[in-house]
Design an enzyme around this catalytic site. Structure first.
Site, short mmCIF file in Angstrom:
data_model
loop_
_atom_site.label_atom_id
_atom_site.label_comp_id
_atom_site.label_asym_id
_atom_site.label_seq_id
_atom_site.Cartn_x
_atom_site.Cartn_y
_atom_site.Cartn_z
N CYS A 111 5.69 7.74 23.39
CA CYS A 111 6.71 6.81 23.88
C CYS A 111 6.79 5.55 23.01
CB CYS A 111 6.43 6.44 25.32
SG CYS A 111 4.71 6.01 25.61
N SER A 137 -4.25 -1.87 0.37
CA SER A 137 -3.20 -2.75 0.83
C SER A 137 -3.81 -4.07 1.30
CB SER A 137 -2.47 -2.07 1.99
OG SER A 137 -1.56 -2.94 2.59
N ALA A 138 -3.36 -5.19 0.70
CA ALA A 138 -4.05 -6.46 0.91
C ALA A 138 -3.96 -6.97 2.34
CB ALA A 138 -3.49 -7.51 -0.05
N HIS A 139 -2.85 -6.73 3.03
CA HIS A 139 -2.72 -7.34 4.36
C HIS A 139 -3.61 -6.65 5.39
CE1 HIS A 139 0.28 -4.56 6.44
NE2 HIS A 139 0.07 -4.03 5.28
N GLN A 193 -7.88 1.30 4.83
CA GLN A 193 -8.59 0.81 6.01
C GLN A 193 -10.02 0.40 5.72
OE1 GLN A 193 -7.32 0.00 8.86
NE2 GLN A 193 -5.28 0.82 8.47
N GLY A 245 0.82 -1.20 0.00
CA GLY A 245 0.00 0.00 0.00
C GLY A 245 0.86 1.25 0.00
#
Lengths: 460, 460
Positions: A320, A194-196, A177, A69
């Site tokens: 952090c 984005s495929a994952h 998303q 992506g």
């Protein structure tokens, strides 16, 4: 061991696994070759492209597969900008885009172009009309995500596309998303994904460019993927990506409704179970599976590790947990609390019991982190000693400056000032957010000899 | 059905398959995350990097994984050039590099830089000393492949690295074709490779940059892979790539010797079995598994299809198999015959019987293609009719112009001229090559009203 970070990467969908295994034998050859193994690979590639295009809502010849992506965004933005170089070198983005978009904007600026960041409201949403206001005669491209990756807020993509269309500017939509849940509505010009994120394998992104959109691929020429995505395609991963996209779409309505209810439960119960929590992001116009909240007086990294020990994998936009020690740019743009930030994003199939167990565990985990840090357990006792106070929090990291502020505010009378000296980037976001939550008045900041002085007036 | 195109893509090695399957469950999460799935992914990534670095012969922190060999070359060259921009913007490449290198050179030129192509001999080999001669004070980078992908010739990489070292210029070695067989010797500065050439999955390239080499990644910033390869890494593929590289290396000595002997058999027997064949590439300093030959009077595409029907998958550098209708730039740079070109590259494990069967089948297939095209079966009868001849081959594609030349040469007396008019790009290479093979004199070419006039003097 519940994994609640689907927005980073979802575990492989069973259909993706099946398709991947099946195409390891059929899809390893070069689809550009004329012999049988090549022709077989070509058929697989064509079928995957058709399936992905159908899910995206475009023509197969408008869609190419990229290695991720991020590469789809980098290459898509660069190609679209170059395609309209004669118009100008100005880019419009929202302030809460994925870093791949914001880094593309920075690269454009470094190369002599410019960009405008469209602000978002406290829910993380771009205002309708905001794109219209940001577009200029020299604007080559605008970019807007379909939904935010950190807080889940959906953006008014169709309205922005309409504003862009009226101005003759192409709109690129980062649908990373949301694509699992449905196609992007409205007249977008370019789209990436984005495929994952939907349970496909890593190594596959999508870039769709509508016919008629000017596009000039950048970098060295390459014949693959219509010249838009150089390099030998990872065919088994592409086949798996397309197959799983189709599969998650078939489950999207049912699973989306189920996860939406689970997320609603988290949104409602976390503030009741844990004191001093801010749930962020749009409560209604949001992704079904994602919720983000921030906990006052908590160190995000410690909280993550404690949740991990308790068996829950979540992510955080706290400073952090970032390599730059700056809070997430999304939370910054929204102006909301960043300390003790937790993003929960449920993968498809998340069990209700796991969510319940998370809600059981969370209050104790937060309390324990607060205890370690010496956070004020309850509002500090009110005494009227001095009129003004200066707290030196220099060299102390989030959430310590806010904890010290909370502990000291009772030491000044109502109307008195507390000045916090801090060199922690997170303080800029979290001290005003704390004032909001505590109904204290945030007066403002000014440069100090070291770091910054944040001034707060006691109101209650 | 023997697949003889390992130089394009090798079938998945069994070890790669095992590693891929095992890491689908363990390696899908984001290795940058702090929770257990992320830490597990990180361990896999670190182990893969160590294994790959050991095989390459570099430190793990010098090596990053890219989405393909092409991307490794594009990004490696761009980063190395930018890292030495103060020195200059000149690039040295050999004339027979992979298109990803030559396209990078063209992109540099388009951006205002320049490049020098170092010539090769008829065997496809760069001369020792040639790099020294091409390096200039403003040379930012030199690139040389370890072995050629089309003809198998090994390049004098160690000598070129020495010449570059002496001049203070980093050398990038494209090791895509040779890394399976062993590490690249000599003092290279950057190295690239591609996993699907050694039986790893597609979607994984390697880029090694030695410590101390100036390198400035181009394009938008990204934190992954030391900032040198943007995008979420495809971890299962990376793990499989590293595991299979180690596996093929363990078999390299034995399997290399076995395939070398099989290739030697093809090199010796093809010219004996098939008339009018030129075997190209260095006979000794070559890859073990690859051999290329060209057949006069044969159309490469028809030959490929005929071999495919006979069960053999091979590739070709003939113009008719290229989308640009130009012969392979490698064969052009070597100045060898391109018509009827066949590249045989044996995958590991190729059975001796399959090679024997190929040798059985090939003569009949070539004869049948020649028969279809009306090629001269034997040297044409010699008659002494006219003194000079002009053959109009305009609009006719390789190998027709050469066939017409061969058929006509007998129509002029010894010392007479035959002029072939052709607008086919392959004629520029193949008419001189034919003259060489037939011991006729190639006089030269000149522009004609349409196309080019190629002039040949009859000698025998």
């Amino acid at each position: 061991m519940p994994y609640f970070d689907a927005a980073s990467a979802a575990p492989l969908h069973p259909v993706a696994r099946q398709a991947l295994l099946a195409s390891l034998d059929e899809g390893w050859a070069d689809p550009a070759r004329l012999y049988r193994e090549g022709r077989r690979a070509r058929l697989l590639l064509d079928a995957a492209r058709e399936a992905a295009a159908e899910a995206v809502g475009c023509r197969p010849d408008e869609l190419v597969f990229t290695p991720s992506g991020t590469r789809a965004l980098h290459d898509g933005i660069a190609g679209a900008l170059a395609g309209r170089r004669r118009t100008g070198r100005h880019l419009v983005v929202s302030a809460v885009e994925h870093s791949a978009v914001l880094h593309s904007a920075a690269a454009l600026e470094a190369a002599g172009g410019s960009f405008t960041e469209v602000a978002v409201d406290r829910a993380g949403r771009v205002a309708p009309g905001a794109y219209a206001a940001a577009l200029r005669p020299d604007t080559a491209l605008a970019a807007l995500q379909s939904a935010n990756h950190e807080v889940g807020t959906e953006q008014p993509v169709a309205e922005a596309a309409e504003e862009c269309r009226a101005a003759g500017v192409p709109l690129l939509v980062d649908a990373a998303q949301s694509l699992a849940w449905g196609p992007v509505e409205g007249g977008w010009s370019l789209l990436t994904a984005s495929a994952h994120k939907w349970g496909g394998p890593a190594g596959v992104g999508l870039l769709a460019v509508r016919k008629g959109v000017r596009f000039a691929p950048q970098g060295p020429a390459d014949e693959r993927e219509s010249g838009r995505a150089p390099g030998f395609p990872d065919l088994p991963a592409i086949v798996a990506a397309a197959a799983s996209l189709r599969a998650v779409r078939q489950e999207a309505a049912t699973e989306g409704a189920r996860l939406r209810a689970l997320v609603e439960r988290i949104r409602e119960r976390v503030p009741a179970l844990v004191p001093d929590v801010e749930v962020v992001g749009d409560p209604a116009r949001r992704l079904p599976h994602l919720v983000t909240f921030s906990c006052l007086y908590v160190d995000g990294e410690t909280l993550l590790h404690a949740l991990d020990r308790a068996g829950f994998s979540v992510s955080s936009g706290s400073s952090c947990t970032s390599s730059t020690l700056a809070p997430s740019h999304v939370l910054q743009a929204m102006g909301v609390l960043s300390e003790g930030n937790v993003r929960v994003s449920l993968p498809a199939g998340t069990a209700e019991e796991d969510v319940e167990r998370f809600l059981d565990v969370l209050p104790g985990v937060v309390a324990s982190v607060r205890h370690q840090l010496g956070a004020p357990a309850a509002p500090e006792p009110v005494s009227r000693t001095t009129s003004d106070l200066v707290i030196d929090s220099l060299g102390k990291r989030c959430p310590i400056p806010v904890i010290e502020l909370a502990k000291s505010i009772g030491g000044v009378p109502v109307g008195g000032l507390v000045t916090v000296l801090s060199d922690d980037e997170a303080a800029r976001l979290d001290i005003p957010a704390w004032c909001d939550m505590r109904e204290q008045e945030y007066v403002g900041e000014r440069p100090a000899e070291r770091g910054t002085a944040y001034v707060v007036r006691r109101r209650t």
